[in-house]
Design a protein around this motif. Structure first.
Motif, PDB file in Angstrom:
ATOM      1  N   ASP A  99       0.802  -1.222   0.000  1.00  0.00           N
ATOM      2  CA  ASP A  99       0.000   0.000   0.000  1.00  0.00           C
ATOM      3  C   ASP A  99       0.835   1.273   0.000  1.00  0.00           C
ATOM      4  N   ILE A 100       2.140   1.146   0.177  1.00  0.00           N
ATOM      5  CA  ILE A 100       2.976   2.343   0.247  1.00  0.00           C
ATOM      6  C   ILE A 100       4.118   2.240  -0.745  1.00  0.00           C
ATOM      7  N   GLY A 101       4.713   3.348  -1.072  1.00  0.00           N
ATOM      8  CA  GLY A 101       5.825   3.345  -2.012  1.00  0.00           C
ATOM      9  C   GLY A 101       7.121   3.144  -1.272  1.00  0.00           C
ATOM     10  N   ILE A 102       7.484   1.900  -1.062  1.00  0.00           N
ATOM     11  CA  ILE A 102       8.653   1.628  -0.247  1.00  0.00           C
ATOM     12  C   ILE A 102       9.916   1.734  -1.070  1.00  0.00           C
ATOM     13  N   SER A 103      10.631   2.625  -1.138  1.00  0.00           N
ATOM     14  CA  SER A 103      12.017   2.660  -1.566  1.00  0.00           C
ATOM     15  C   SER A 103      12.303   2.396  -3.036  1.00  0.00           C
ATOM     16  N   THR A 104      13.513   2.731  -3.375  1.00  0.00           N
ATOM     17  CA  THR A 104      14.003   2.666  -4.745  1.00  0.00           C
ATOM     18  C   THR A 104      15.035   1.559  -4.873  1.00  0.00           C
ATOM     19  N   HIS A 105      15.023   0.624  -3.980  1.00  0.00           N
ATOM     20  CA  HIS A 105      16.124  -0.335  -3.907  1.00  0.00           C
ATOM     21  C   HIS A 105      15.890  -1.527  -4.817  1.00  0.00           C
ATOM     22  N   SER A 106      16.976  -2.253  -5.048  1.00  0.00           N
ATOM     23  CA  SER A 106      16.963  -3.272  -6.085  1.00  0.00           C
ATOM     24  C   SER A 106      15.955  -4.386  -5.835  1.00  0.00           C
ATOM     25  N   MET A 107      15.742  -4.754  -4.627  1.00  0.00           N
ATOM     26  CA  MET A 107      14.788  -5.816  -4.333  1.00  0.00           C
ATOM     27  C   MET A 107      13.643  -5.229  -3.512  1.00  0.00           C
ATOM     28  N   SER A 108      12.445  -5.546  -3.876  1.00  0.00           N
ATOM     29  CA  SER A 108      11.295  -5.098  -3.102  1.00  0.00           C
ATOM     30  C   SER A 108      11.440  -5.603  -1.668  1.00  0.00           C
ATOM     31  N   LEU A 109      11.186  -4.720  -0.709  1.00  0.00           N
ATOM     32  CA  LEU A 109      11.309  -5.146   0.684  1.00  0.00           C
ATOM     33  C   LEU A 109      10.244  -6.171   1.057  1.00  0.00           C
ATOM     34  N   SER A 110       9.111  -6.153   0.368  1.00  0.00           N
ATOM     35  CA  SER A 110       8.099  -7.177   0.659  1.00  0.00           C
ATOM     36  C   SER A 110       8.616  -8.567   0.264  1.00  0.00           C
ATOM     37  N   TYR A 111       9.310  -8.670  -0.871  1.00  0.00           N
ATOM     38  CA  TYR A 111       9.917  -9.951  -1.256  1.00  0.00           C
ATOM     39  C   TYR A 111      11.039 -10.328  -0.307  1.00  0.00           C
ATOM     40  N   PHE A 112      11.811  -9.352   0.113  1.00  0.00           N
ATOM     41  CA  PHE A 112      12.901  -9.573   1.065  1.00  0.00           C
ATOM     42  C   PHE A 112      12.346 -10.197   2.351  1.00  0.00           C
ATOM     43  N   VAL A 113      11.266  -9.604   2.867  1.00  0.00           N
ATOM     44  CA  VAL A 113      10.651 -10.111   4.097  1.00  0.00           C
ATOM     45  C   VAL A 113      10.079 -11.511   3.872  1.00  0.00           C
ATOM     46  N   LYS A 114       9.420 -11.714   2.757  1.00  0.00           N
ATOM     47  CA  LYS A 114       8.860 -13.048   2.469  1.00  0.00           C
ATOM     48  C   LYS A 114       9.961 -14.101   2.399  1.00  0.00           C
ATOM     49  N   TYR A 115      11.087 -13.744   1.795  1.00  0.00           N
ATOM     50  CA  TYR A 115      12.203 -14.678   1.717  1.00  0.00           C
ATOM     51  C   TYR A 115      12.730 -15.006   3.119  1.00  0.00           C
ATOM     52  N   LEU A 116      12.887 -13.987   3.961  1.00  0.00           N
ATOM     53  CA  LEU A 116      13.368 -14.234   5.324  1.00  0.00           C
ATOM     54  C   LEU A 116      12.408 -15.131   6.101  1.00  0.00           C
ATOM     55  N   GLU A 117      11.119 -14.929   5.888  1.00  0.00           N
ATOM     56  CA  GLU A 117      10.117 -15.672   6.658  1.00  0.00           C
ATOM     57  C   GLU A 117       9.878 -17.082   6.139  1.00  0.00           C
ATOM     58  N   LYS A 118      10.427 -17.369   4.954  1.00  0.00           N
ATOM     59  CA  LYS A 118      10.164 -18.660   4.316  1.00  0.00           C
ATOM     60  C   LYS A 118      10.411 -19.835   5.259  1.00  0.00           C
ATOM     61  N   ASP A 119      11.515 -19.836   5.949  1.00  0.00           N
ATOM     62  CA  ASP A 119      11.853 -20.954   6.834  1.00  0.00           C
ATOM     63  C   ASP A 119      11.981 -20.536   8.295  1.00  0.00           C
ATOM     64  N   ASN A 120      11.570 -19.325   8.610  1.00  0.00           N
ATOM     65  CA  ASN A 120      11.780 -18.817   9.964  1.00  0.00           C
ATOM     66  C   ASN A 120      10.546 -18.081  10.464  1.00  0.00           C
TER      67      ASN A 120
END
Length: 160
Positions: A99-120
């Protein structure tokens, strides 16, 4: 609930906390995350329950370190376009990233968080600070720097 109360509630019962900053220090307010980490490192001591990571614009490069450290809680800090006043700070639930415009960085932070949560089962929040400008510049603008310093003081009260 105030920002500090929300943060206190999130940190309740943490065993190990990672504060991860995202941002480009060469783009004024986009560098607020790294600015916060530098200040925290000078004001507080990292230990077995507290770790600071300045991920710059590549948080995905730190997934291995995060998983190795196995924190119970993660706070991600970044400049965030929330359509509010410059310097406004708020906690954004990971489910509301879209819902928000999070950053200009190479990887979406939502994907980053999903990846971290995958096994943890990490508890993760995102602290966003509304930028005034993302133009080239070495330091955050005064409103954003003031908010960053207030956030640092809140963290010190809650963690020390």
């Amino acid at each position: 609930m105030s920002f500090e109360e929300q943060l206190k509630d999130f940190l309740k019962d943490y065993q190990k906390l990672i504060i991860l900053a995202v941002g480009n220090e060469l783009k004024s307010d986009d560098g607020v995350g790294p600015y916060i980490i530098k200040k925290l490192k000078s004001d507080m001591t990292e230990n077995e329950t507290l770790l600071f990571i300045d991920a710059q614009t590549v948080p995905e490069n730190f997934t291995g370190k995060i998983k190795k450290e196995n924190p119970s809680h993660i706070i991600i800090v970044d400049a965030c376009l929330m359509d509010s006043n410059p310097g406004n700070i708020q906690i954004v639930d990971k489910n509301n990233f879209a819902d928000i415009g999070i950053s200009t960085h190479s990887m979406s932070l939502s994907y980053f968080v999903k990846y971290l949560e995958k096994d943890n089962d990490y508890k993760i929040i995102f602290v966003g600070i509304e930028p005034e400008t993302m133009d080239w510049g070495d330091n955050p603008t005064s409103n954003v720097e003031k908010t960053a310093n207030e956030f640092i003081e809140i963290l010190k009260r809650l963690l020390l």
